[in-house]
Enzyme design. Structure first.
Site, PDB file in Angstrom:
ATOM      1  N   CYS A   2       0.836  -1.188   0.000  1.00  0.00           N
ATOM      2  CA  CYS A   2       0.000   0.000   0.000  1.00  0.00           C
ATOM      3  C   CYS A   2       0.878   1.248   0.000  1.00  0.00           C
ATOM      4  O   CYS A   2       1.911   1.302   0.650  1.00  0.00           O
ATOM      5  CB  CYS A   2      -0.941   0.083   1.195  1.00  0.00           C
ATOM      6  N   ARG A  27       3.939  -0.319  -4.805  1.00  0.00           N
ATOM      7  CA  ARG A  27       3.678  -0.844  -3.468  1.00  0.00           C
ATOM      8  C   ARG A  27       2.369  -1.643  -3.394  1.00  0.00           C
ATOM      9  O   ARG A  27       2.070  -2.255  -2.374  1.00  0.00           O
ATOM     10  CB  ARG A  27       3.622   0.304  -2.450  1.00  0.00           C
ATOM     11  N   TRP A  74      -2.631  -2.786  -1.645  1.00  0.00           N
ATOM     12  CA  TRP A  74      -2.302  -4.204  -1.782  1.00  0.00           C
ATOM     13  C   TRP A  74      -3.153  -4.887  -0.719  1.00  0.00           C
ATOM     14  O   TRP A  74      -2.923  -4.714   0.477  1.00  0.00           O
ATOM     15  CB  TRP A  74      -0.812  -4.432  -1.542  1.00  0.00           C
ATOM     16  N   ASN A 100      -1.657   2.137   5.612  1.00  0.00           N
ATOM     17  CA  ASN A 100      -0.751   1.096   5.093  1.00  0.00           C
ATOM     18  C   ASN A 100      -0.358   0.230   6.280  1.00  0.00           C
ATOM     19  O   ASN A 100       0.079   0.762   7.300  1.00  0.00           O
ATOM     20  CB  ASN A 100       0.483   1.790   4.482  1.00  0.00           C
ATOM     21  N   GLY A 101      -0.525  -1.096   6.146  1.00  0.00           N
ATOM     22  CA  GLY A 101      -0.153  -1.983   7.260  1.00  0.00           C
ATOM     23  C   GLY A 101      -1.320  -2.851   7.652  1.00  0.00           C
ATOM     24  O   GLY A 101      -2.271  -3.033   6.877  1.00  0.00           O
ATOM     25  N   GLU A 482      17.434 -17.576  -7.750  1.00  0.00           N
ATOM     26  CA  GLU A 482      17.022 -16.229  -8.153  1.00  0.00           C
ATOM     27  C   GLU A 482      16.433 -16.252  -9.572  1.00  0.00           C
ATOM     28  O   GLU A 482      15.424 -15.591  -9.840  1.00  0.00           O
ATOM     29  CB  GLU A 482      18.233 -15.287  -8.040  1.00  0.00           C
ATOM     30  N   LYS A 486      12.644 -15.102 -10.537  1.00  0.00           N
ATOM     31  CA  LYS A 486      12.313 -14.066 -11.536  1.00  0.00           C
ATOM     32  C   LYS A 486      11.294 -14.595 -12.534  1.00  0.00           C
ATOM     33  O   LYS A 486      10.342 -13.907 -12.872  1.00  0.00           O
ATOM     34  CB  LYS A 486      13.564 -13.608 -12.307  1.00  0.00           C
ATOM     35  N   GLU A 489       7.799 -14.948 -10.862  1.00  0.00           N
ATOM     36  CA  GLU A 489       7.057 -13.754 -10.445  1.00  0.00           C
ATOM     37  C   GLU A 489       6.638 -12.871 -11.596  1.00  0.00           C
ATOM     38  O   GLU A 489       5.608 -12.217 -11.514  1.00  0.00           O
ATOM     39  CB  GLU A 489       7.816 -12.956  -9.380  1.00  0.00           C
ATOM     40  N   HIS A 505      18.014 -37.051  -5.967  1.00  0.00           N
ATOM     41  CA  HIS A 505      17.274 -37.383  -4.736  1.00  0.00           C
ATOM     42  C   HIS A 505      15.778 -37.098  -4.883  1.00  0.00           C
ATOM     43  O   HIS A 505      15.078 -36.966  -3.903  1.00  0.00           O
ATOM     44  CB  HIS A 505      17.864 -36.611  -3.552  1.00  0.00           C
ATOM     45  N   LYS A 604       6.006  -4.155  -4.048  1.00  0.00           N
ATOM     46  CA  LYS A 604       7.457  -4.010  -3.908  1.00  0.00           C
ATOM     47  C   LYS A 604       7.930  -4.151  -2.458  1.00  0.00           C
ATOM     48  O   LYS A 604       8.864  -4.878  -2.183  1.00  0.00           O
ATOM     49  CB  LYS A 604       7.881  -2.658  -4.482  1.00  0.00           C
TER      50      LYS A 604
END
Ligand code: F6R
Length: 609
Positions: A2, A27, A74, A100-101, A482, A486, A489, A505, A604
């Site tokens: 947010c 955000r 968000w 926000n939160g 990584e 990428k 996402e 395995h 983000k």
């Protein structure tokens, strides 16, 4: 998660808030809204989806007002919808709030407020704040906010306005970021500095449990007991050009191409080839403190965690200090067995990740030195630790971390040399060679970027696959992690990463012609082992794409396609092998029509648990 913004001043408030929200959109982008005060009236507009939907709605039906607040969401509590979009009103329609939160005790607060006759219209936790302020309102908005925040549990940053006490914006925060911008006869409050860059360089960071009251002539600061505070005004170094796309189709692509400069900037002023030394006095950690360190704990999430895994290998190899790397979201709930000579390193681009901050707070102690490696100056984590090593990557707007990852690697490489020098682990010659290799990295990355077209063409062959396996060993295993992250996402393709040796395995059962394998296989101590893993895949009809060293003559005969990277000091190869994987994911995502800079469901800075 947010983004919130407030503005009071002579400029046209609606376009200013919308412009600010666009800079905060990374955000969260589930819904957006704005509320402005026009005389006795609060005019509010909320829409589901991105800021462009809000813009369109405002174009079709403009809003008028003189000061106001905005929000990009968000979603946490309450699905993304117009009703749940902020700003939220109280029962009387005279108080309006953005947040926000997460308010952890909102259900019990809601119950109490319902008993007192308040009417709720949304499923959000935020709405309780508007009703609490209403409940406590006498004459001053700041006093009502100051009383309301005493009841809130959780992490939050809020901004409120009210027609009952007009020409005033009140902000409060505990655990989520809030920054106040001081312009000429105008004031701003925002979740981060990005919306402020076009307007002012003078800013004040609110600390936890502080309140800011912005009116038409001045700003005053309070603590939660309503004591006046004298806050330090800081001057911003970033400028607004840094958050433009500069001709690139997406921020992510621009940020991938910025990596050579970002690494130069992160090294700048910190390394000297003449003395063969790294100067990290800026971190505030003295030689005495570093000398005592016998163990390092790195706490991080997501991409930063992957950087931490590579940092561990660099530090252990260069400085001989054992390093543990922990997912912050897991570590915070574990039993913490702390060695008394531990240096705690919190690795976070945003410096706002709730789990990283909480995990650090769980083990923070006066006797243990701590260091933040952050990109955002004065972020919450940077302000919580003893010292900070900033990555000079500039603002990263693309939701997927790219340039900040390599900048973190750079900071960790510097840290490894710094500790090594102080502890006398490596010879001057060895350190000098390492620094020399590090200084060549920006040029090496430029060589890869010059060939981006080749990676773009190659990636088109993979656009329709739905599953990928990424393999690597030693320093290349975190690179594989990584690369898989990428791809997941930004292109929504399922991708898994394994250490090459773990294949047999279990995961080898997955291999077939529908699942290509991407192997990260630079010429290093595990090269031969990786060749065996490649054979294991090839004999099971798997397609193999390798990221390999330019001087590797063998690899072409072993795999189906190769992306070449310059040959470098093996410890530094992740700087180079990561870049083709970033480009690979980017081009596949673009070809699949995905929203690269704002992937679905993501934001983000993850400022909620
Ligand atoms: C992935 C990504 C995230 C972040 C994670 C931690 O591309 O960006 O996985 O790395 O949310 O964020 P910071 O580094 O801000 O703590």
């Amino acid at each position: 998660m947010c983004g919130i913004i407030g503005y009071i001043g002579p400029k046209k408030v609606v376009p200013l808030i919308v412009e600010g929200l666009k800079k905060l959109e990374y955000r969260g982008y589930d819904s957006a809204g704005i509320a402005v005060v026009d005389g006795e009236k609060i005019n509010r507009r909320r829409v589901k989806g991105k800021i462009c939907n809000l813009e369109e709605s405002l174009r079709n039906e403009p809003l008028s007002g003189y000061y106001g607040i905005g929000h990009t969401r968000w979603a946490t509590h309450g699905r993304p919808s117009e009703e749940n979009a902020h700003p939220h009103l109280d029962c009387t329609g005279t108080i309006v709030v953005v947040h926000n939160g997460i308010i952890e005790n909102y259900l019990s607060l809601k119950e109490k407020l319902l008993k007192k006759g308040h009417t709720f219209r949304t499923d959000t936790d935020t709405e309780v704040i508007a009703h609490l302020i209403e409940e406590y309102f006498e004459d001053l908005l700041e006093l009502a906010v100051q009383r309301a925040v005493q009841d809130l549990r959780g992490a939050y940053s809020i901004v409120a306005i009210s027609t009952r006490d007009p020409n005033k914006i009140v902000a409060a925060k505990d655990g989520a970021p809030s920054v106040v911008g001081l312009g000429e006869n105008e004031f701003f409050v925002s979740s981060d500095i990005n919306p402020l860059l076009n307007h002012t360089k003078s800013i004040v960071f609110l600390e936890d449990k502080e309140i800011a009251v912005l009116d038409t002539g001045r700003v005053k600061f309070w603590d939660y007991k309503a004591n006046a505070l004298d806050k330090r005004v800081e001057q911003l170094a970033w400028n607004s050009l840094l958050i433009e796309k500069k001709g690139y189709k997406h921020f992510m692509l621009k940020e991938i191409f910025e990596q050579p400069q970002v690494i130069r900037d992160t090294l700048s002023g910190r390394v000297s080839l003449e003395t063969g030394q790294v100067d990290l006095k800026e971190t505030g950690l003295s030689e005495k403190v570093i000398k005592r360190v016998e163990r390092i704990l790195i706490i991080a999430c997501g991409t930063s965690y992957h950087a931490g895994l590579i940092g561990k290998l660099m530090i252990e190899s260069m400085a001989g200090v054992p390093v543990e790397v922990e997912y912050a979201s897991e570590y915070r709930y574990k039993d913490h067995i702390m060695h008394e000579r531990t240096l705690i390193v919190v690795l976070s681009q945003s410096g706002e990740t709730a789990d990283s901050l909480a995990a650090f707070k769980a083990v923070k102690s006066e006797s243990l030195p701590s260091l933040a490696i952050c990109n955002v100056v004065q972020s919450s984590i940077a302000r919580e630790t003893d010292g900070v090593l900033y990555t000079h990557a500039g603002p990263e707007i693309g939701v997927a971390a790219t340039k900040t990852f390599t900048a973190q690697l750079c900071a960790l490489a510097l840290l490894s040399v710094h500790i090594s020098t102080i502890k006398g682990i490596k010879s001057k010659e060895e350190i000098k060679n390492f620094i020399l290799d590090l200084q060549k990295i920006p040029h090496n990355i430029e060589e890869i970027l010059n060939d981006a077209r080749v990676i773009e063409e190659l990636s088109q062959r993979f656009v329709s696959y739905n599953h990928f396996l990424f393999l690597g060993r030693w320093v290349s295993f975190p690179v594989a992690l990584e690369g898989a992250l990428k791809l997941k996402e930004i292109s929504y393709i399922h991708a898994e990463a394994y250490p090459g040796g773990e294949m047999k395995h279990g995961p080898i059962a997955l291999i077939d012609e529908k699942m290509p394998t991407l192997v990260v296989v630079p010429k290093d101590r595990v090269y031969e082992k990786m060749l065996s893993n490649i054979s294991e895949v090839k004999t099971r009809s798997g397609f193999v794409l390798a990221v390999a060293s330019e001087n590797d003559r063998e690899i072409s005969d072993r795999v189906d396609a190769v992306i070449r990277v310059p040959s470098v000091n093996p410890l530094l190869s992740p700087f180079l092998t990561t870049v083709p994987l970033q480009l690979f994911s980017y081009y596949i995502a673009v070809a699949r029509g995905a929203d690269v800079d704002q992937p679905r469901n993501l934001a983000k800075s993850v400022t909620v648990e």
